[in-house]
Write an enzyme that holds these catalytic residues in place. Sequence first.
Site, PDB file in Angstrom:
ATOM      1  N   TRP A 151       8.616 -16.529   8.042  1.00  0.00           N
ATOM      2  CA  TRP A 151       7.427 -16.343   6.572  1.00  0.00           C
ATOM      3  C   TRP A 151       7.966 -15.445   6.499  1.00  0.00           C
ATOM      4  O   TRP A 151       7.527 -14.422   4.962  1.00  0.00           O
ATOM      5  CB  TRP A 151       6.477 -16.532   6.983  1.00  0.00           C
ATOM      6  CG  TRP A 151       5.646 -18.497   7.436  1.00  0.00           C
ATOM      7  CD1 TRP A 151       5.206 -19.117   8.516  1.00  0.00           C
ATOM      8  CD2 TRP A 151       5.525 -19.156   5.968  1.00  0.00           C
ATOM      9  NE1 TRP A 151       5.139 -20.603   8.107  1.00  0.00           N
ATOM     10  CE2 TRP A 151       5.470 -20.570   6.475  1.00  0.00           C
ATOM     11  CE3 TRP A 151       5.636 -18.903   4.708  1.00  0.00           C
ATOM     12  CZ2 TRP A 151       5.385 -21.407   5.284  1.00  0.00           C
ATOM     13  CZ3 TRP A 151       6.145 -20.075   3.879  1.00  0.00           C
ATOM     14  CH2 TRP A 151       5.572 -21.477   3.763  1.00  0.00           C
ATOM     15  N   LYS A 206      -4.742 -22.824   6.644  1.00  0.00           N
ATOM     16  CA  LYS A 206      -4.138 -23.178   7.772  1.00  0.00           C
ATOM     17  C   LYS A 206      -5.210 -22.969   8.727  1.00  0.00           C
ATOM     18  O   LYS A 206      -6.063 -24.129   9.783  1.00  0.00           O
ATOM     19  CB  LYS A 206      -3.816 -21.643   8.433  1.00  0.00           C
ATOM     20  CG  LYS A 206      -1.960 -21.589   7.182  1.00  0.00           C
ATOM     21  CD  LYS A 206      -1.609 -23.238   7.681  1.00  0.00           C
ATOM     22  CE  LYS A 206       0.051 -23.018   6.437  1.00  0.00           C
ATOM     23  NZ  LYS A 206       0.529 -21.848   6.196  1.00  0.00           N
ATOM     24  N   ASP A 245       0.253 -10.225   6.750  1.00  0.00           N
ATOM     25  CA  ASP A 245       0.158 -11.782   6.323  1.00  0.00           C
ATOM     26  C   ASP A 245      -0.635 -12.249   8.053  1.00  0.00           C
ATOM     27  O   ASP A 245      -0.012 -12.783   9.366  1.00  0.00           O
ATOM     28  CB  ASP A 245       0.935 -12.222   6.205  1.00  0.00           C
ATOM     29  CG  ASP A 245       1.605 -14.315   5.907  1.00  0.00           C
ATOM     30  OD1 ASP A 245       0.300 -14.609   6.142  1.00  0.00           O
ATOM     31  OD2 ASP A 245       2.309 -14.668   5.868  1.00  0.00           O
TER      32      ASP A 245
END
Length: 362
Positions: free
Chosen positions: A103, A197, A173
Amino acid sequence: MKYDRIYNFSAGPSMLPEPVLEEIRDEFMNYQGSGMNVMEMSHRSKVFINIYEEAEADLRELMNIPSNYKVLFIQGGATLQFAMIPLNLMKNGVADYIVTGNWSNKAYSEAKKYGKINLVASSKDKNYSYIPDVSDLPISEDADYVYICENETIHGTTYRKLPNTKGKNLVSDQSSMFLSKPVNVSDYGLIYAGAQKNVGPAGVAIVIIREDLIRSDLDEKIPTYLRYDIHAENDSMYNTPNCWGIYVCGKVFKYLKKLGGLEVMHQLNIEKAKPLYDFLDNSKMFRGTVVKEDRSLMNVPFVTESAELDAEVVAASKAAGFDNLKGHKSVGGLRASIYNAMPKEGVEALVAFLKDFEAKHA
Ligand SMILES: *Cc1c(COP(=O)(O)O)cnc(C)c1O
């Protein structure tokens, strides 16, 4: 389990707390006397504005967000933030990125389109199985910010200590760890998270940004929707927001408040991950892929000695009533995502299954 639900170890979208789903069910045909489902109401209506304001207030309380930070609910998931961050925060056109997995690497590649992006640390040498030493990095003089992905969902690493940014703004993030533990918001210039999530349906990103980083002197060519100042000025309602997503996130915030807040949630997450890590540390067949110090409480990748055996375990786990345990292709093996909403019993059941599998195949 109630409703014939299963222990779902998906990395995202993932489990939501059952009481939240029940409340949503109960309000489905008629939200609190409005005569409508939340999906059917105007985002400008009093009843929705109330949902929105409560969601923001509850999040502020949960995370103890200082008043000089704005909370924005933006569409486009976490991925759109990979571009919005450089487009909005780069004044000098320079930023420093730490790449610890899939990511942060995606965010790094996207940012490179917009400026001079320095890779100041990486753990690629060992397939992103650890967090590099970030205590004294070659931070650029003119960096507008330093970027991290605080919990790598695929590789299963997490930061125990934030990088020393040498006074530069930290951008994080937090998608796969959002609200899993307390964080000190003032340590960051910007925190963001895709909802699916740990907090709600896919499609919403929650952005927490310090006000002085919201600029209006941006390049005119930047699409209006991609400007933080536009979202901030319009309380995230420049256009129709993801009303349903915000509503569900709000329910989860209330659920966490009722539970006792993020310190309580963190303790539960520690207790929940422990039996799985203890098992992996002692197993002869399975092993975790991340160094002990940096492993995540949310995403637990693990492998056997061969891809064939991995596949056998995944198939057997499905037959035993678990789901989504197949690891991401970049790590292989298995991955158990055990976010806030996964009950401890789910992890215990998984460990019992793995123990049994190991005994039978020894
Ligand atoms: C899932 C994930 C993303 C991407 O989220 P989308 O909402 O699909 O754009 C980004 N960062 C992290 C850490 C993630 O886990």
